[in-house]
Design a protein around this motif. Structure first.
Motif, PDB file in Angstrom:
ATOM      1  N   ASP A  39       0.729  -1.203   0.252  1.00  0.00           N
ATOM      2  CA  ASP A  39       0.042  -0.080   0.133  1.00  0.00           C
ATOM      3  C   ASP A  39       0.844   1.292   0.111  1.00  0.00           C
ATOM      4  O   ASP A  39       0.422   2.200  -0.620  1.00  0.00           O
ATOM      5  CB  ASP A  39      -1.012  -0.014   1.405  1.00  0.00           C
ATOM      6  N   ILE A  40       1.862   1.214   0.774  1.00  0.00           N
ATOM      7  CA  ILE A  40       2.817   2.139   0.789  1.00  0.00           C
ATOM      8  C   ILE A  40       3.484   2.633  -0.572  1.00  0.00           C
ATOM      9  O   ILE A  40       3.561   3.820  -1.244  1.00  0.00           O
ATOM     10  CB  ILE A  40       4.117   2.139   1.721  1.00  0.00           C
ATOM     11  N   ALA A  41       3.613   1.654  -1.648  1.00  0.00           N
ATOM     12  CA  ALA A  41       4.234   1.791  -2.741  1.00  0.00           C
ATOM     13  C   ALA A  41       3.006   2.451  -3.676  1.00  0.00           C
ATOM     14  O   ALA A  41       3.396   3.499  -4.463  1.00  0.00           O
ATOM     15  CB  ALA A  41       4.658   0.534  -3.486  1.00  0.00           C
ATOM     16  N   VAL A  42       1.772   2.185  -3.457  1.00  0.00           N
ATOM     17  CA  VAL A  42       0.739   2.711  -4.353  1.00  0.00           C
ATOM     18  C   VAL A  42       0.587   4.098  -3.942  1.00  0.00           C
ATOM     19  O   VAL A  42       0.335   4.875  -4.837  1.00  0.00           O
ATOM     20  CB  VAL A  42      -0.537   1.834  -4.145  1.00  0.00           C
ATOM     21  N   GLU A  43       0.712   4.362  -2.701  1.00  0.00           N
ATOM     22  CA  GLU A  43       0.463   5.713  -2.217  1.00  0.00           C
ATOM     23  C   GLU A  43       1.739   6.643  -2.868  1.00  0.00           C
ATOM     24  O   GLU A  43       1.608   7.714  -3.069  1.00  0.00           O
ATOM     25  CB  GLU A  43       0.649   5.852  -0.739  1.00  0.00           C
ATOM     26  N   ALA A  44       2.986   6.121  -2.897  1.00  0.00           N
ATOM     27  CA  ALA A  44       4.049   6.955  -3.462  1.00  0.00           C
ATOM     28  C   ALA A  44       3.911   7.088  -4.823  1.00  0.00           C
ATOM     29  O   ALA A  44       4.216   8.195  -5.410  1.00  0.00           O
ATOM     30  CB  ALA A  44       5.261   6.098  -3.236  1.00  0.00           C
ATOM     31  N   VAL A  45       3.237   5.985  -5.610  1.00  0.00           N
ATOM     32  CA  VAL A  45       3.039   6.163  -7.025  1.00  0.00           C
ATOM     33  C   VAL A  45       1.839   7.098  -7.261  1.00  0.00           C
ATOM     34  O   VAL A  45       1.813   8.056  -7.932  1.00  0.00           O
ATOM     35  CB  VAL A  45       2.426   5.093  -7.612  1.00  0.00           C
ATOM     36  N   ARG A  46       0.926   7.227  -6.501  1.00  0.00           N
ATOM     37  CA  ARG A  46      -0.315   8.350  -6.363  1.00  0.00           C
ATOM     38  C   ARG A  46       0.297   9.661  -6.229  1.00  0.00           C
ATOM     39  O   ARG A  46      -0.165  10.494  -6.870  1.00  0.00           O
ATOM     40  CB  ARG A  46      -1.485   7.980  -5.238  1.00  0.00           C
ATOM     41  N   GLU A  47       1.095   9.822  -5.276  1.00  0.00           N
ATOM     42  CA  GLU A  47       1.888  11.136  -5.043  1.00  0.00           C
ATOM     43  C   GLU A  47       2.822  11.687  -6.123  1.00  0.00           C
ATOM     44  O   GLU A  47       2.578  12.718  -6.513  1.00  0.00           O
ATOM     45  CB  GLU A  47       2.665  11.179  -3.763  1.00  0.00           C
ATOM     46  N   LEU A  48       3.337  10.614  -7.137  1.00  0.00           N
ATOM     47  CA  LEU A  48       4.010  11.038  -8.208  1.00  0.00           C
ATOM     48  C   LEU A  48       3.113  11.430  -9.287  1.00  0.00           C
ATOM     49  O   LEU A  48       3.346  12.351  -9.714  1.00  0.00           O
ATOM     50  CB  LEU A  48       4.679   9.836  -8.516  1.00  0.00           C
TER      51      LEU A  48
END
Length: 153
Positions: A45-54
Motif C-alpha cells: 500500500d505504501i508503494a501505491v501511495e508513493a505512485v499516487r503522489e508521483l
C-alpha cells in the motif's frame, strides 16, 4: 492520446531491495523516475501511495500502472484513479533497469555491503539422513548409467 503510465518494479542490489517508479506522460515520454529503498516488511500500500503522489505532483488525476509484482497489483485494485495491470517482467524491465543503472550510486548512498561469495545467502537446515541415503543410491545409479567413467574425455 494515451493515459499517463507509471511502471513500478522492485529489484535487489546485494542485500537491499529497491522500488522504482517511472512516470510516462500522455505523449509517451519519460517525465519522472523515482527509486526508494524497499525493505521486505513494508506493505505494498505504501508503494501505491508513493505512485499516487508521483502522479499528483505532475497533476495527473488518473494513471495506468504496470507492474509484475502481485502485491503491488493487488494494492492498486483498491486505489481510485489507478488502472493497474499485471505485466510480464519483460514489460516492466525499464524500471528494473533504472535501479541497475544507478546501482553504484545506491550502493554508496545507502552504504550497502557486498555479499561475500564464501557466506551462503541463506542457511539451509542439515540434510536429513533419509535424503542422504536416497542421494547416495541416485549417485550409484548415475555412475552405472554413465558407464562408471568409461566414457570420460
Amino acid at each position: 492520446m494515451m493515459r499517463p503510465l507509471i511502471i513500478v518494479e522492485t529489484a535487489a542490489i546485494e542485500t537491499m531491495t529497491f522500488l522504482s517508479a517511472q512516470l510516462y506522460g500522455e505523449d509517451g515520454h519519460l517525465l519522472d523516475s523515482l527509486i526508494y529503498p524497499w525493505p521486505e516488511h513494508i506493505p505494498p500500500d505504501i508503494a501505491v501511495e508513493a505512485v499516487r503522489e508521483l502522479a499528483e505532483a505532475h497533476r495527473f488525476e488518473t494513471v495506468e500502472l504496470w507492474t509484475a509484482n502481485v502485491g503491488i497489483f493487488a494494492a492498486c485494485l483498491a486505489m481510485p484513479g489507478v488502472g493497474a495491470a499485471i505485466k510480464h517482467p519483460s514489460d516492466t524491465a525499464s524500471a528494473r533497469r533504472a535501479i541497475e543503472d544507478n546501482s553504484a550510486v545506491l550502493i554508496e548512498l545507502y552504504d550497502i555491503k557486498p555479499v561475500s561469495p564464501d557466506e551462503p545467502l541463506l542457511s539451509l537446515p542439515p540434510l536429513p539422513r533419509w535424503r542422504a541415503v536416497i542421494a547416495g543410491f541416485i549417485r550409484i545409479i548415475l555412475k552405472t548409467i554413465e558407464g562408471d567413467g568409461k566414457y570420460e574425455i
